[in-house]
Design a protein around this motif. Structure first.
Motif, PDB file in Angstrom:
ATOM      1  N   MET A   1       0.839  -1.187   0.000  1.00 30.95           N
ATOM      2  CA  MET A   1       0.000   0.000   0.000  1.00 30.95           C
ATOM      3  C   MET A   1       0.884   1.252   0.000  1.00 30.95           C
ATOM      4  O   MET A   1       1.875   1.326   0.706  1.00 30.95           O
ATOM      5  N   THR A   2       0.504   2.235  -0.802  1.00 31.89           N
ATOM      6  CA  THR A   2       1.279   3.466  -0.914  1.00 31.89           C
ATOM      7  C   THR A   2       1.107   4.307   0.345  1.00 31.89           C
ATOM      8  O   THR A   2      -0.014   4.608   0.735  1.00 31.89           O
ATOM      9  N   PRO A   3       2.209   4.689   1.007  1.00 28.79           N
ATOM     10  CA  PRO A   3       2.106   5.557   2.181  1.00 28.79           C
ATOM     11  C   PRO A   3       1.449   6.887   1.812  1.00 28.79           C
ATOM     12  O   PRO A   3       1.645   7.395   0.701  1.00 28.79           O
ATOM     13  N   PRO A   4       0.650   7.468   2.723  1.00 21.17           N
ATOM     14  CA  PRO A   4      -0.093   8.682   2.395  1.00 21.17           C
ATOM     15  C   PRO A   4       0.766   9.897   2.055  1.00 21.17           C
ATOM     16  O   PRO A   4       0.319  10.786   1.337  1.00 21.17           O
ATOM     17  N   ASP A   5       1.999   9.959   2.546  1.00 28.99           N
ATOM     18  CA  ASP A   5       2.849  11.117   2.272  1.00 28.99           C
ATOM     19  C   ASP A   5       3.683  10.951   1.000  1.00 28.99           C
ATOM     20  O   ASP A   5       4.439  11.832   0.629  1.00 28.99           O
ATOM     21  N   ARG A   6       3.527   9.839   0.327  1.00 33.67           N
ATOM     22  CA  ARG A   6       4.301   9.551  -0.887  1.00 33.67           C
ATOM     23  C   ARG A   6       3.541  10.103  -2.093  1.00 33.67           C
ATOM     24  O   ARG A   6       2.385   9.795  -2.299  1.00 33.67           O
ATOM     25  N   PRO A   7       4.179  10.930  -2.929  1.00 35.02           N
ATOM     26  CA  PRO A   7       3.465  11.505  -4.075  1.00 35.02           C
ATOM     27  C   PRO A   7       3.021  10.432  -5.069  1.00 35.02           C
ATOM     28  O   PRO A   7       3.698   9.427  -5.263  1.00 35.02           O
ATOM     29  N   ARG A   8       1.854  10.666  -5.666  1.00 36.34           N
ATOM     30  CA  ARG A   8       1.316   9.808  -6.710  1.00 36.34           C
ATOM     31  C   ARG A   8       1.163  10.656  -7.963  1.00 36.34           C
ATOM     32  O   ARG A   8       0.853  11.844  -7.876  1.00 36.34           O
ATOM     33  N   PHE A   9       1.385  10.059  -9.120  1.00 39.61           N
ATOM     34  CA  PHE A   9       1.445  10.821 -10.352  1.00 39.61           C
ATOM     35  C   PHE A   9       0.422  10.345 -11.379  1.00 39.61           C
ATOM     36  O   PHE A   9       0.094   9.166 -11.440  1.00 39.61           O
ATOM     37  N   ALA A  10      -0.057  11.283 -12.192  1.00 39.79           N
ATOM     38  CA  ALA A  10      -0.820  11.004 -13.405  1.00 39.79           C
ATOM     39  C   ALA A  10       0.064  11.484 -14.542  1.00 39.79           C
ATOM     40  O   ALA A  10       0.417  12.663 -14.609  1.00 39.79           O
ATOM     41  N   VAL A  11       0.430  10.571 -15.427  1.00 43.94           N
ATOM     42  CA  VAL A  11       1.419  10.856 -16.452  1.00 43.94           C
ATOM     43  C   VAL A  11       0.750  10.872 -17.825  1.00 43.94           C
ATOM     44  O   VAL A  11       0.015   9.946 -18.166  1.00 43.94           O
ATOM     45  N   ASP A  12       1.001  11.918 -18.610  1.00 42.91           N
ATOM     46  CA  ASP A  12       0.369  11.984 -19.931  1.00 42.91           C
ATOM     47  C   ASP A  12       1.046  11.033 -20.909  1.00 42.91           C
ATOM     48  O   ASP A  12       2.108  10.480 -20.634  1.00 42.91           O
ATOM     49  N   GLU A  13       0.419  10.844 -22.067  1.00 47.48           N
ATOM     50  CA  GLU A  13       0.880   9.810 -22.994  1.00 47.48           C
ATOM     51  C   GLU A  13       2.240  10.088 -23.629  1.00 47.48           C
ATOM     52  O   GLU A  13       2.847   9.184 -24.199  1.00 47.48           O
ATOM     53  N   MET A  14       2.749  11.288 -23.512  1.00 47.02           N
ATOM     54  CA  MET A  14       4.073  11.593 -24.057  1.00 47.02           C
ATOM     55  C   MET A  14       5.200  11.124 -23.136  1.00 47.02           C
ATOM     56  O   MET A  14       6.368  11.207 -23.495  1.00 47.02           O
ATOM     57  N   LEU A  15       4.831  10.631 -21.947  1.00 49.54           N
ATOM     58  CA  LEU A  15       5.836  10.293 -20.941  1.00 49.54           C
ATOM     59  C   LEU A  15       5.714   8.852 -20.446  1.00 49.54           C
ATOM     60  O   LEU A  15       5.927   8.565 -19.268  1.00 49.54           O
ATOM     61  N   GLY A  16       5.393   7.935 -21.338  1.00 50.82           N
ATOM     62  CA  GLY A  16       5.210   6.537 -20.954  1.00 50.82           C
ATOM     63  C   GLY A  16       6.452   5.909 -20.337  1.00 50.82           C
ATOM     64  O   GLY A  16       6.363   5.161 -19.365  1.00 50.82           O
ATOM     65  N   THR A  17       7.615   6.196 -20.880  1.00 48.32           N
ATOM     66  CA  THR A  17       8.851   5.628 -20.333  1.00 48.32           C
ATOM     67  C   THR A  17       9.128   6.195 -18.951  1.00 48.32           C
ATOM     68  O   THR A  17       9.550   5.469 -18.048  1.00 48.32           O
ATOM     69  N   LEU A  18       8.856   7.463 -18.751  1.00 45.17           N
ATOM     70  CA  LEU A  18       9.006   8.065 -17.424  1.00 45.17           C
ATOM     71  C   LEU A  18       8.072   7.379 -16.432  1.00 45.17           C
ATOM     72  O   LEU A  18       8.474   7.058 -15.311  1.00 45.17           O
ATOM     73  N   ALA A  19       6.833   7.132 -16.815  1.00 48.47           N
ATOM     74  CA  ALA A  19       5.875   6.443 -15.929  1.00 48.47           C
ATOM     75  C   ALA A  19       6.426   5.077 -15.532  1.00 48.47           C
ATOM     76  O   ALA A  19       6.389   4.692 -14.357  1.00 48.47           O
ATOM     77  N   ARG A  20       6.954   4.347 -16.498  1.00 48.42           N
ATOM     78  CA  ARG A  20       7.514   3.018 -16.214  1.00 48.42           C
ATOM     79  C   ARG A  20       8.652   3.108 -15.203  1.00 48.42           C
ATOM     80  O   ARG A  20       8.723   2.329 -14.249  1.00 48.42           O
ATOM     81  N   TRP A  21       9.545   4.077 -15.365  1.00 45.75           N
ATOM     82  CA  TRP A  21      10.678   4.197 -14.441  1.00 45.75           C
ATOM     83  C   TRP A  21      10.247   4.697 -13.069  1.00 45.75           C
ATOM     84  O   TRP A  21      10.825   4.300 -12.048  1.00 45.75           O
ATOM     85  N   LEU A  22       9.230   5.532 -12.996  1.00 46.68           N
ATOM     86  CA  LEU A  22       8.709   5.929 -11.687  1.00 46.68           C
ATOM     87  C   LEU A  22       8.170   4.702 -10.948  1.00 46.68           C
ATOM     88  O   LEU A  22       8.387   4.538  -9.745  1.00 46.68           O
ATOM     89  N   ARG A  23       7.486   3.829 -11.664  1.00 50.80           N
ATOM     90  CA  ARG A  23       6.962   2.597 -11.073  1.00 50.80           C
ATOM     91  C   ARG A  23       8.094   1.708 -10.577  1.00 50.80           C
ATOM     92  O   ARG A  23       8.024   1.156  -9.470  1.00 50.80           O
ATOM     93  N   ILE A  24       9.144   1.557 -11.385  1.00 52.80           N
ATOM     94  CA  ILE A  24      10.291   0.740 -10.975  1.00 52.80           C
ATOM     95  C   ILE A  24      10.900   1.287  -9.690  1.00 52.80           C
ATOM     96  O   ILE A  24      11.309   0.533  -8.806  1.00 52.80           O
ATOM     97  N   MET A  25      10.951   2.610  -9.572  1.00 52.98           N
ATOM     98  CA  MET A  25      11.544   3.244  -8.396  1.00 52.98           C
ATOM     99  C   MET A  25      10.593   3.313  -7.202  1.00 52.98           C
ATOM    100  O   MET A  25      10.937   3.863  -6.162  1.00 52.98           O
ATOM    101  N   GLY A  26       9.373   2.756  -7.366  1.00 48.22           N
ATOM    102  CA  GLY A  26       8.475   2.639  -6.226  1.00 48.22           C
ATOM    103  C   GLY A  26       7.377   3.677  -6.134  1.00 48.22           C
ATOM    104  O   GLY A  26       6.751   3.823  -5.085  1.00 48.22           O
ATOM    105  N   TYR A  27       7.089   4.381  -7.221  1.00 47.41           N
ATOM    106  CA  TYR A  27       6.068   5.427  -7.185  1.00 47.41           C
ATOM    107  C   TYR A  27       4.846   5.033  -8.007  1.00 47.41           C
ATOM    108  O   TYR A  27       4.960   4.467  -9.096  1.00 47.41           O
ATOM    109  N   ASP A  28       3.685   5.351  -7.486  1.00 48.92           N
ATOM    110  CA  ASP A  28       2.398   5.106  -8.143  1.00 48.92           C
ATOM    111  C   ASP A  28       2.268   6.126  -9.277  1.00 48.92           C
ATOM    112  O   ASP A  28       2.196   7.330  -9.033  1.00 48.92           O
ATOM    113  N   ALA A  29       2.261   5.628 -10.510  1.00 51.42           N
ATOM    114  CA  ALA A  29       2.207   6.515 -11.682  1.00 51.42           C
ATOM    115  C   ALA A  29       1.221   5.939 -12.699  1.00 51.42           C
ATOM    116  O   ALA A  29       1.524   4.947 -13.356  1.00 51.42           O
TER     117      ALA A  29
END
Length: 121
Positions: A1-29
């Motif tokens: 479960m994502t801790p409440p103080d951890r930022p969560r992201f909505a990523v637009d379609e131009m940044l798919g690779t960034l979304a993937r790497w945020l997920r690898i690093m432990g962020y909800d994207a």
């Protein structure tokens, strides 16, 4: 479960690779191709997510919870997001790079069979 103080992201379609790497690093994207501007803005607002976009007009339509990504190179994008939100990689929190779900421990054979099915998409 994502801790409440951890930022969560909505990523637009131009940044798919960034979304993937945020997920690898432990962020909800969240990320989805062919999603309209209204849908991504609505998701960011209703789910309390920070919008990450390369679209200046889209960024201008959001309130303070957004970041216009200036670079078109992954390294520069990651550096900008890390610096803006003081992120720290947490590999214990790594998320699925395909669906953004939380990872669950499973037996090796089951993981291999699921990986083979997922790679056929």
């Amino acid at each position: 479960m994502t801790p409440p103080d951890r930022p969560r992201f909505a990523v637009d379609e131009m940044l798919g690779t960034l979304a993937r790497w945020l997920r690898i690093m432990g962020y909800d994207a969240t990320y989805q191709k062919d999603r309209g501007d209204e849908a991504i803005i609505d998701e960011a607002r209703t789910q309390d997510r920070i919008l990450l976009t390369r679209d200046r007009a889209l960024a201008a339509r959001m309130d303070e919870k957004r970041l216009y990504i200036g670079s078109d190179q992954l390294e520069g994008q990651l550096r900008q997001v890390w610096k803006a939100f003081d992120l720290k990689p947490d590999l214990d929190m790594t998320r699925c790079t395909v669906c953004n779900g939380e990872l669950q421990p499973m037996e090796e054979q089951l993981a291999k069979s699921r990986c083979l099915r997922a790679s056929s998409f």
